[in-house]
Each structure stands twice: as C-alpha cells, then as structure tokens.
Design a protein around this motif. Structure first.
Motif, PDB file in Angstrom:
ATOM      1  N   TRP A  32      15.026   4.677 -33.090  1.00 35.13           N
ATOM      2  CA  TRP A  32      16.494   5.060 -31.945  1.00 35.13           C
ATOM      3  C   TRP A  32      16.552   6.420 -32.061  1.00 35.13           C
ATOM      4  N   PRO A  33      16.774   7.642 -31.325  1.00 41.51           N
ATOM      5  CA  PRO A  33      17.247   8.077 -31.344  1.00 41.51           C
ATOM      6  C   PRO A  33      19.046   8.467 -32.260  1.00 41.51           C
ATOM      7  N   VAL A  34      19.688   6.763 -32.064  1.00 33.95           N
ATOM      8  CA  VAL A  34      20.910   6.617 -32.588  1.00 33.95           C
ATOM      9  C   VAL A  34      21.352   5.512 -33.282  1.00 33.95           C
ATOM     10  N   GLU A  35      21.542   5.126 -34.567  1.00 31.98           N
ATOM     11  CA  GLU A  35      21.867   3.968 -34.966  1.00 31.98           C
ATOM     12  C   GLU A  35      21.748   2.636 -34.795  1.00 31.98           C
ATOM     13  N   GLU A  36      22.945   2.560 -33.628  1.00 29.97           N
ATOM     14  CA  GLU A  36      23.172   1.843 -32.973  1.00 29.97           C
ATOM     15  C   GLU A  36      22.989   1.861 -31.017  1.00 29.97           C
ATOM     16  N   GLY A  37      22.317   1.397 -30.295  1.00 33.29           N
ATOM     17  CA  GLY A  37      22.341   1.568 -29.086  1.00 33.29           C
ATOM     18  C   GLY A  37      22.253   0.554 -28.657  1.00 33.29           C
ATOM     19  N   LEU A  38      22.526   0.102 -27.215  1.00 28.49           N
ATOM     20  CA  LEU A  38      22.585   0.283 -25.519  1.00 28.49           C
ATOM     21  C   LEU A  38      22.151   0.650 -24.974  1.00 28.49           C
ATOM     22  N   ILE A  39      20.505   0.235 -24.020  1.00 26.47           N
ATOM     23  CA  ILE A  39      20.030   1.239 -23.009  1.00 26.47           C
ATOM     24  C   ILE A  39      21.023   0.721 -21.850  1.00 26.47           C
ATOM     25  N   THR A  40      21.024   1.749 -21.391  1.00 26.45           N
ATOM     26  CA  THR A  40      22.093   0.928 -19.913  1.00 26.45           C
ATOM     27  C   THR A  40      21.425   1.645 -18.656  1.00 26.45           C
ATOM     28  N   ARG A  41      20.413   2.461 -18.951  1.00 24.08           N
ATOM     29  CA  ARG A  41      20.169   2.912 -17.792  1.00 24.08           C
ATOM     30  C   ARG A  41      18.229   3.145 -18.044  1.00 24.08           C
ATOM     31  N   LYS A  42      17.594   2.320 -17.662  1.00 22.60           N
ATOM     32  CA  LYS A  42      15.796   2.200 -17.915  1.00 22.60           C
ATOM     33  C   LYS A  42      14.951   3.594 -17.320  1.00 22.60           C
ATOM     34  N   PHE A  43      14.127   4.025 -17.847  1.00 27.70           N
ATOM     35  CA  PHE A  43      13.194   5.461 -17.621  1.00 27.70           C
ATOM     36  C   PHE A  43      12.926   5.249 -16.072  1.00 27.70           C
ATOM     37  N   GLY A  44      12.305   5.891 -15.191  1.00 28.40           N
ATOM     38  CA  GLY A  44      11.888   6.143 -13.539  1.00 28.40           C
ATOM     39  C   GLY A  44      12.524   5.673 -12.773  1.00 28.40           C
ATOM     40  N   ILE A  45      11.592   5.475 -11.897  1.00 28.81           N
ATOM     41  CA  ILE A  45      12.668   5.766  -9.925  1.00 28.81           C
ATOM     42  C   ILE A  45      13.028   4.157  -9.765  1.00 28.81           C
TER      43      ILE A  45
END
Length: 405
Positions: free
Chosen positions: A280-293
């Motif tokens: 991951w580009p950060v040590e700790e993270g949470l996806i809040t918006r996914k990729f795509g339309i």
C-alpha cells in the motif's frame, strides 16, 4: 403469481445454501475477523479525527461506510452461525453413532469376559491341550488360545479408543455451542450499533436535504478540480510518450505506449509480476472511494468517475513508493497540494494530496521509500491520499495491484 413466488423462494434458498457450502467456517471466521478490523479502522481513521467544523455530507458518507461494513459483518456472522449449526448436528449424530457402537462393543466384551471366566483356570487350559488327539491338533488349539487372548486385548483397546473419540467429540460439541452463543451475541451487538448509527444517519440526511443545492454546488466544483488534475496528468503522459517515440530508430514502427529501454522493460515486467502483491502507498489506510464510475454515496443525481483510490489514513502519515522507479513529475494542484508521479517502465503511480515532498523530478526511488507527507485537512480533520495507477495512458484499478487487507 403463486408459481413465480414459489420459484423465487426456491431460488433464494438455493443461493443461500450454495453460499454456505461454498465457504468453510474457517474462511468465514477469517472474513469476520477482517471485517471487525475494518470497523476499528473506520472508527479510528474517520470518527476519531478532530474537526473544526461539521460537514453533514462528509459525516454521512463516513457513517454510511461504517453501516455498510457492519451489515457485511452481520451477513458473515449469520453464514458462520448456519455452518456451525450444521457442524453441531453432524457432531451430535456422530456422538450418537459412536455411543451405540461403544455400547455394543462393551456388551460383547463383557459377554466374552464372562464366558472366559467360567473356563479360565490353568487346569482347564492344560486339559484342553492334553486332550488333543495328536500334535497337529494340540498346535492348532494353542494357536487358537493365543488368538483369543489377542482378540480380547484388541477389543479392550478398541473400547478405550472409542471412549476417547466420544469424549473428544463431546468436548468439540461444547466448544461449537459456546462459539454459536458468542456469534449470536456479536450479531446482536452489531444490530444495536446499526440502530444507533441509523438514528444519526436520519439527522444528517435531514440536514443535507435542507441545504442540498449548496452541497451539490460544492461537490460539483470539487469534482471539476479533480477532472482538471486528471486531464493535466493525462497530457503529461501523452507528451512523454510522444517524446519517447521520437527517439525510436528509423524504420521502427511507433507505438501508443512508451518507447522503453531494455532496463525499463525489465522493470515493467517485474512490476507486472507483482500484481496483487504490491504494498500500500501508506502504512495504515482505509479505502473511502473506489476506482471507476459510481454514483455519489450520499447525493442523488451525481456520478463520480474516480481516477483512483481515495485512502483515509492516520494523521502525519507518510506516502511511500509502491515499487522501484524514477520520479516522473511533481505537480502542484490548485489547492496548493503536491502530486508525485513515479514511473516504473511503462507504468506510472500517482500520489496526490501531499503537503510536503522528499523527492524531486528525476530521482530514483525504491519500494517503500518515503516520498512525502500526506495532507491533513484542518477543517474536516481527515488525512487522505489519492492514489492513481496508469499503464501508458490507461488508468488501472489500483485495488487489483496492491495487497488485499
């Protein structure tokens, strides 16, 4: 109409049955633990931040994400409880079967011991051998006596093994039942939490409806800025590809992608080989918006074309390069934040929303190297990195390339 309802009911039942059978309890248990960890991350990264002002739109989006994770957790708990119920039934049947076998074994063994006791004296054994008509018959009788003793021993050992099996299964049954009770309590706890979250959700929805035009306008302006940044990066990549193609030897057909050196081709190949395993580009993270339309999660009628992943992270988080490469460009966005682009052959990773950078254009970087500090919004209290991945000019879904968490 009744037939249609019947078929729908059968279809739903089969879907549930297939879902249960498709996943083992260990898989469901692992999934449950991951979802619990995700809820902790949601609370830590989205709800423990210090905000100067309240923003109903952002708060509702965060709350919806938490409710969504809780619902997924409840579904997983339900499936695990159903699988566990089936295991309990199977264990109970196995205990009944083993207990019956044990009773038969014990009865046979008791009968054999009783009969053996009636003719157990050494004299009767000796007389049994001496009364043989010839040596061959005496040998046969001796062998029979040995086999009988061995059989008695085996019967006793089998009873001991079956007894242990029954005891072990009973212990397993106790554990399974205790685990089921724990799952039911956990499900109840999550449902109670959702009830509280939904009360808060209703308040936020009411607030947004009152100022919907204002929120829509602000959101549309934000999305326009995102498009401008994406367009700028697209142009940079197209120009770089065009320049690399000018360097091709005469007679070599131009391509739509980068003209790569053998070293750059090897780097791109290694990048591809690590698909799904990149950090991951950060040590700790949470996806809040996914990729795509996708439709906006809180305001109807607005569609988002997300160029990459929006990752919430902790305050003072560092952005790290996900692979070896070279700094392709550093852009300054309209809001004063920085966007570092790193080239890995014909792949480019973009790390947007940085407050400070530790690299410059042309620098070589390695996997895990810190490239900048992620910006923390002092109004919302959120620390967010926007992570984008390209292959030549085509944007890819970063979720397919980084490790699953």
């Amino acid at each position: 109409m009744k037939n249609i309802r019947f078929f729908i009911s059968v279809f739903l039942f089969l879907c549930i049955a297939l879902s249960i059978n498709a996943q083992t309890r260990k898989q469901l248990e692992s999934q449950r633990k991951k979802l619990k960890t995700e809820i902790k991350k949601v609370n830590k990264l989205l709800f423990e931040t210090i905000k100067k002002e309240k923003n109903a739109l952002n708060d509702l989006q965060d709350l919806n994400q938490k409710i969504n994770v809780r619902n997924r957790l409840i579904r997983t708990i339900n499936l695990e409880a159903k699988v566990l119920s089936n295991e309990i039934k199977t264990t109970e049947k196995e205990i009944q079967k083993l207990t019956k076998n044990l009773e038969v074994l014990k009865a046979d063994y008791a009968d054999m011991i009783f009969k053996s006791y009636k003719s157990k004296s050494q004299q009767s054994k000796t007389m049994f051998l001496l009364s043989s008509q010839n040596f061959h018959q005496a040998y046969k009788r001796l062998q029979y006596m040995k086999q009988y003793t061995s059989f008695r021993k085996k019967q006793g050992e089998e009873i001991a093994i079956k007894t242990d099996d029954v005891r072990s299964l009973k212990d397993s049954l106790v554990y399974q039942k205790q685990l089921k009770v724990t799952l039911i309590l956990s499900e109840k706890e999550q449902k109670n939490s959702i009830v509280e979250d939904k009360k808060q959700q209703e308040v936020l929805i009411s607030t947004i409806k009152k100022k919907e035009k204002k929120f829509k306008r602000e959101l549309q302006n934000k999305l326009k800025e995102e498009k401008k940044v994406a367009a700028k990066i697209d142009k940079l990549i197209r120009d770089a590809i065009a320049l690399s193609n000018k360097k091709r030897k005469a007679g070599v057909k131009k391509s739509k992608g980068f003209n790569l050196t053998p070293e750059a081709k090897a780097l791109a190949g290694k990048f591809e080989q690590n698909k799904g395993r990149l950090p991951w580009p950060v040590e700790e993270g949470l996806i809040t918006r996914k990729f795509g339309i996708q439709a906006h999660p809180t305001i109807g009628g607005i569609t988002i074309n997300s160029t990459g992943l929006h990752i919430a992270t902790k305050k003072a988080a560092k952005a790290e390069s996900i692979f070896n490469g070279k700094v392709f460009e550093i852009l300054l966005t309209a809001d004063g934040h920085k966007n570092v682009l790193i080239q890995h052959g014909n792949y480019i990773t973009a790390y947007n929303n940085l407050e400070k950078t530790y690299v410059k254009k042309g620098d070589k970087v390695i996997t895990g190297q810190t490239i900048g500090d992620v910006f923390t919004n002092k109004v919302t209290g959120k620390t967010k990195l926007i992570f984008v991945l390209y292959k030549n000019t085509k944007r890819l879904n970063p979720s397919d390339w980084i490790l699953k968490r």
